[in-house]
Design an enzyme around this catalytic site. Structure first.
Site, PDB file in Angstrom:
ATOM      1  N   SER A  27      41.569  81.603 -44.203  1.00 19.32           N
ATOM      2  CA  SER A  27      40.112  81.745 -44.098  1.00 19.32           C
ATOM      3  C   SER A  27      39.604  82.266 -42.773  1.00 19.32           C
ATOM      4  CB  SER A  27      39.443  80.411 -44.416  1.00 19.32           C
ATOM      5  OG  SER A  27      39.492  80.162 -45.802  1.00 19.32           O
ATOM      6  N   TYR A  39      31.484  74.241 -48.744  1.00 16.83           N
ATOM      7  CA  TYR A  39      32.398  75.361 -48.536  1.00 16.83           C
ATOM      8  C   TYR A  39      32.920  75.892 -49.868  1.00 16.83           C
ATOM      9  CZ  TYR A  39      36.121  77.926 -46.074  1.00 16.83           C
ATOM     10  OH  TYR A  39      36.948  78.893 -45.557  1.00 16.83           O
ATOM     11  N   SER A  40      32.813  77.192 -50.075  1.00 17.20           N
ATOM     12  CA  SER A  40      33.302  77.826 -51.298  1.00 17.20           C
ATOM     13  C   SER A  40      33.693  79.263 -50.995  1.00 17.20           C
ATOM     14  CB  SER A  40      32.223  77.813 -52.387  1.00 17.20           C
ATOM     15  OG  SER A  40      32.629  78.572 -53.509  1.00 17.20           O
ATOM     16  N   GLY A  62      42.198  78.480 -40.998  1.00 15.34           N
ATOM     17  CA  GLY A  62      42.504  78.904 -42.358  1.00 15.34           C
ATOM     18  C   GLY A  62      43.777  78.301 -42.903  1.00 15.34           C
TER      19      GLY A  62
END
Length: 381
Positions: free
Chosen positions: A98, A194-195, A336
Site C-alpha cells: 500500500s 480503509y478500503s 504496506g
C-alpha cells in the site's frame, strides 16, 4: 490500525491454505539473526532488526535510515532464502504493497494542481455510471473521499483466495465487480474506513483524465524526476521481482510453516498496492514529497490534512499517514502489506527518513507493533 494501514488478504479460507500447501513444498523454519548490519557497527536499529528475526520469527528484515545530514546506512538481519541460506541483499527490492497508494495519490494531486481533477467533484464526473451497488452511488462520492478513505466503499481484498493471487490476472474492473457485490459500509463522508477499492478508482480516474496507463504516469511524473531507478510498477503478467531481493514467505497462522510466495500476480492490488521498490528509494520518495519537490504547496497541504485513524494517534491524509514519534513530532509515510512482504516507515520535515521491510506479513499484530517501534527508534535515535 493493522487493517487500516496495509494491503493484505484477510480471512482466507481453509481451502485457500490447502492450495498454498499444494503449490509449495517443504517446511521452512526462520533462521537465527545476523550478527552485524550491512554497513557500520551494530546500533539500536540493527538490534531491532535482529530481534524481529530472533524473537518474532521473521525470515529476514532489512532497513535503510537517513539522518538530517543525508548520511544513509543500510541494515539486514536473517537470511534472504530459507531454502539455501543465502544472505539478505543490502537494500534489496521488495513488494511495497500500500505504499503504492502514496504514489497514486501524488499523481492525482498533480492533476488537481493542473486543473484537470477537482477534489470535490463527484466520481461520476470522471467515471460515469461505474460506481453503483447496494448503498453505492458515484454521484455522491467525491475524489477527496476516495483519497482519504471516507467514501464508505466496501473492501474487496478478503474475497480473493491465495491461489488466485498466485496465478490470476485481474483487470481493475474485475476488482470493482468483486467490491460492488457488497453493501456500502456507511454513507459517504460519515467516517474513515480503509478500503483499497478507493485507490482502484483513483487509478481509473488518472487514466481517464490523462489517457495513459497509471504505471506510465507514475513513471513519468514521479520515478523519473526523482531518479528512483529501483522502483517500478510491474507490467501485466510480471510475477517476479526483477533485481536482487530477499524471498517473501506466507503463512495464514503462526502454527503453519512459512512457504515461498515471492512470485505472484500483483494485479489484484493495482493502483492500491502493486509496486516494487527498495527501502532507500522509499526514503528518497517520502523525503522529496515532504520537501515540496513533487507537489505545489496547496496540494501538499491538502495531502497533509488528516482525519483520525481510530484512537491510534495516527491520521490519514490524501494517501499519506502521519504517526506520532516518541521523541516528539510526527513522521509521514504510509506502509504496506502484500503476501510475502510488510513495509513500514516514512520521513520527517527536517529530513530524517527510514523504511523497514520484513519478508512475511506477521500473523500477530504485536509483531507489526515491534516493527513500528524500530521505525520510531531509527527516527528518534
Amino acid at each position: 490500525m493493522r487493517e487500516q494501514s496495509r494491503l493484505r488478504l484477510r480471512s482466507l479460507s481453509a481451502a485457500a491454505a490447502v492450495a498454498v500447501a499444494a503449490l509449495t513444498a517443504g517446511v521452512l523454519a526462520p533462521p537465527a539473526a545476523s550478527a552485524a548490519p550491512a554497513v557500520g557497527r551494530p546500533d539500536t536499529v540493527q538490534r531491532g532488526l535482529d530481534a524481529l528475526v530472533r524473537d518474532d520469527g521473521l525470515p529476514a528484515a532489512l532497513a535503510s535510515a537517513k539522518d538530517r545530514t543525508g548520511r544513509t546506512r543500510t541494515y539486514t538481519a536473517g537470511v534472504g532464502d530459507l531454502a539455501t541460506g543465502a544472505k539478505v541483499p543490502g537494500d534489496g527490492q521488495v513488494r511495497i504493497g500500500s505504499n503504492t497508494k502514496t504514489f497514486t495519490a501524488v499523481v492525482a494531486l498533480q492533476l488537481v494542481g493542473e486543473g484537470k481533477v477537482d477534489l470535490d467533484a463527484d466520481v461520476d464526473s470522471y467515471l460515469p455510471g461505474l460506481v453503483r451497488g447496494d448503498g453505492i452511488d458515484g454521484r455522491h462520492i467525491t475524489v477527496r473521499q476516495l483519497l482519504q478513505h471516507t467514501s464508505g466503499l466496501p473492501e474487496y481484498e478478503g474475497y480473493i483466495s491465495e491461489s488466485e493471487i498466485r496465478s490470476r490476472y485481474y483487470e481493475p474492473r474485475d476488482i470493482l465487480d468483486i467490491a460492488f457485490q457488497h453493501k456500502a459500509d456507511f454513507a459517504p463522508g460519515a467516517r474513515f474506513a480503509y478500503s483499497s477499492t478507493n485507490y482502484v478508482l483513483v487509478g481509473l480516474i488518472v487514466q481517464k483524465v490523462t489517457g495513459r496507463p497509471i504505471a506510465e504516469e507514475i513513471g513519468r511524473r514521479v520515478l523519473q524526476p526523482l531518479g528512483l531507478r529501483h522502483t517500478y510498477f510491474p507490467t501485466a503478467g510480471d510475477r517476479t521481482v526483477r533485481e536482487a531481493h530477499p524471498k517473501g514467505y506466507y503463512r495464514e497462522s503462526a502454527a503453519e510453516p512459512l512457504r515461498d510466495i515471492t512470485e505472484l500476480d500483483p494485479s489484484v492490488a493495482w493502483a492500491a498496492g502493486q509496486m516494487v521498490s527498495t527501502n532507500a528509494d522509499l526514503n528518497q520518495f517520502f523525503a522529496a514529497l515532504l520537501a515540496g519537490r513533487l507537489l505545489p504547496a496547496a496540494q501538499l497541504a491538502q495531502m497533509r490534512t488528516t482525519v483520525p485513524i481510530g484512537n491510534s494517534g495516527a491520521g490519514y491524509g490524501l494517501g499519506l499517514i502521519s504517526r506520532p514519534l516518541s521523541c516528539g513530532g510526527v513522521y509521514w509515510g504510509h506502509g504496506g502489506d502484500i503476501p510475502g512482504y510488510e513495509t513500514r516507515g516514512g520521513a520527517t520535515d527536517d529530513g530524517r527518513a527510514v523504511n523497514i521491510a520484513v519478508t512475511t506479513v506477521p500473523t500477530d499484530e504485536a509483531v507489526t507493533a515491534h516493527l513500528e517501534d524500530v521505525v520510531d527508534t531509527a527516527l528518534c535515535r
